[in-house]
Scaffold this active site. Structure first.
Site, PDB file in Angstrom:
ATOM      1  N   GLU A   1       0.842  -1.192   0.000  1.00 15.53           N
ATOM      2  CA  GLU A   1       0.000   0.000   0.000  1.00 15.53           C
ATOM      3  C   GLU A   1       0.879   1.244   0.000  1.00 15.53           C
ATOM      4  O   GLU A   1       0.446   2.325   0.393  1.00 15.53           O
ATOM      5  CB  GLU A   1      -0.981   0.000   1.164  1.00 15.53           C
TER       6      GLU A   1
ATOM      7  N   CYS B   1      -3.557  -3.873   4.322  1.00 11.75           N
ATOM      8  CA  CYS B   1      -2.619  -4.870   4.865  1.00 11.75           C
ATOM      9  C   CYS B   1      -2.988  -6.304   4.494  1.00 11.75           C
ATOM     10  O   CYS B   1      -2.201  -7.223   4.733  1.00 11.75           O
ATOM     11  CB  CYS B   1      -2.531  -4.734   6.381  1.00 11.75           C
TER      12      CYS B   1
ATOM     13  N   HIS C   1      -2.919 -10.264  11.999  1.00  8.08           N
ATOM     14  CA  HIS C   1      -2.413  -8.992  11.496  1.00  8.08           C
ATOM     15  C   HIS C   1      -2.034  -8.131  12.706  1.00  8.08           C
ATOM     16  O   HIS C   1      -2.806  -7.987  13.645  1.00  8.08           O
ATOM     17  CB  HIS C   1      -3.483  -8.292  10.664  1.00  8.08           C
TER      18      HIS C   1
END
Length: 445
Positions: A83, A120, A244
């Site tokens: 990203e 993510c 995550h």
């Protein structure tokens, strides 16, 4: 059916580090414990002036290929998840392929290259793409190279500044893998959200409290969806739960929510009932607000129980160790968590072959994905070969003024001329711009 999964892993951390409790906190006038005990980060990794998402990704990929004895002809696709991309047309994978072609005989002219974006989550989505490509029989015996690479920078003064990080994770996806085999079953939780986004801007716009709520909601949905196809989960089914990890403090919240869910209607809930009662059931409450209050009260008591704390120490804590030393790597975050857990197991001499991981990936905007992975016989040798400790130890310690300079150097809106803090040695480096404003790279011996 031949197993497909992760055959090799390598990382590349930014070569600079910022000590949050000892360098960042004093300047901010804050308690160092806010970082070490609160968000759970000791150091942020940052890129030197000649590093970026291409150099970190290419350097991780080269180390992986060298260790596995691979040539470009062995790779049938290169997928980059990021990203932090700097071009709206040309994918980062082409830059990385160009770097690698400059040091290997052969080329990637017949490899499929792409770039994935879903905050993510994109690293896991790229693994899914590689898995499906191999399962479909379109790989012609070749492996896929998945690279998650990001510079997770925030505007100075932003609350997210302390979670910054920079690094890349390269993974080889292949048949009969050495590290983990991926499950066929997956679960998703997805909704149109604006918790974290970058609308044509380098630094993110973040609604911090909303982002936490969305993360937990999507994770819960994904777990419920996973169980709808894989069956009910239980804490004893999995040795580790890599999540995550934007920062370890967020994982503490997700882990508690997950533990409550997977112990519901089990002997563990019954065993805990003498101390904290049974979990609230929505049907026992007149309205949703009363039920949610009861759930929060139950979870406050649950996290103080010895049983939960022992589970967290064994199944979660090892997954966030490396993250606490590097900060948030965005698309690489959950893959750092997996590596961190397996690295901890290897260090204590554990025999994990046949054990399972439950992996929870997330991307703002927002989507979560849950799947399981089965640890393979060759995992320990593959993990022992990953260069982690030496990279972390070799990072240059920035003082606060130096941190401000290097942050400005990576700010696309600023033109800052500063000297590098470290000396390139056997690595790809950024050298400037070409005639069409493309970024240029070379390998420095």
């Amino acid at each position: 059916m031949t197993a497909v999964g992760i055959d090799a892993i390598e990382i590349r951390t930014g070569k600079l580090r910022l000590d949050l409790p000892n360098t960042f906190a004093p300047v901010k006038g804050e308690d160092p414990g806010k970082y070490t005990k609160g968000i759970g980060i000791q150091y942020s990794s940052l890129p030197d002036v000649y590093e970026d998402i291409v150099t970190m990704g290419a350097n991780a990929a080269k180390r992986l290929m060298d260790r596995k004895g691979l040539t470009p002809e062995d790779i049938g696709r290169i997928d980059v998840a990021t990203e932090s991309a700097f071009d709206n047309s040309k994918p980062v994978s082409t830059y990385i392929a160009g770097c690698l072609e400059s040091v290997y005989d052969g080329d990637f002219h017949h490899a499929n290259k792409g770039e994935r974006k879903f905050a993510c989550l994109a690293g896991t989505q790229s693994i899914d793409d590689a898995y499906n490509w191999i399962r479909a029989g379109r790989n012609r015996g070749r492996a896929a190279l998945v690279i998650a690479t990001d510079t997770a920078l925030y505007e100075r003064g932003d609350p997210g500044e302390a979670t910054q990080g920079a690094g890349a994770v390269a993974m080889l996806i292949d048949e009969d893998p050495d590290i983990v085999a991926l499950s066929t079953e997956q679960g998703y939780g997805s909704a149109d959200e604006t918790d974290f986004l970058k609308p044509n801007q380098q630094f993110p716009s973040v609604d911090g409290q909303r982002s936490i709520q969305v993360y937990l909601a999507r994770m819960r949905e994904a777990l419920e969806d996973y169980e709808s196809v894989a069956g009910e989960t239980h804490p004893d089914d999995f040795v580790y739960f890599p999540f995550h990890t934007p920062y370890p403090g967020m994982v503490r919240k997700a882990a508690l929510l997950g533990y409550r869910h997977i112990t519901r209607d089990t002997e563990i809930e019954d065993a805990l009932a003498d101390d904290i009662g049974m979990q609230p059931r929505e049907g026992d409450y007149a309205d949703r607000e009363d039920y949610e209050d009861a759930i929060r009260a139950y979870m406050d008591e649950l996290k103080e129980t010895r049983r939960y704390q022992e589970w967290y120490e064994q199944a979660i804590e090892p997954t966030v160790d490396v993250s606490g030393q590097v900060g948030n790597w965005y698309t690489g975050s959950v893959h750092v968590a997996r590596l961190s857990a397996l690295r901890a197991a290897a260090e204590r001499g554990a025999d994990l072959a046949g054990e399972k991981l439950l992996v929870g990936s997330y991307g703002s905007g927002a989507q979560a994905e849950i799947h399981s992975e089965t640890v393979r016989d060759g995992w320990r040798e593959a993990i022992d070969a990953v260069d982690v400790e030496s990279q972390l130890d070799a990072r240059y310690d920035l003082d606060f003024e130096e941190y401000e300079l290097v942050h400005d150097a990576h700010n696309h809106e600023k033109d800052v001329d500063i000297e590098e803090f470290t000396q390139p040695d056997g690595e790809f480096v950024f050298t400037g711009w070409g005639r069409m404003n493309e970024r240029r790279y070379e390998y420095v011996e």
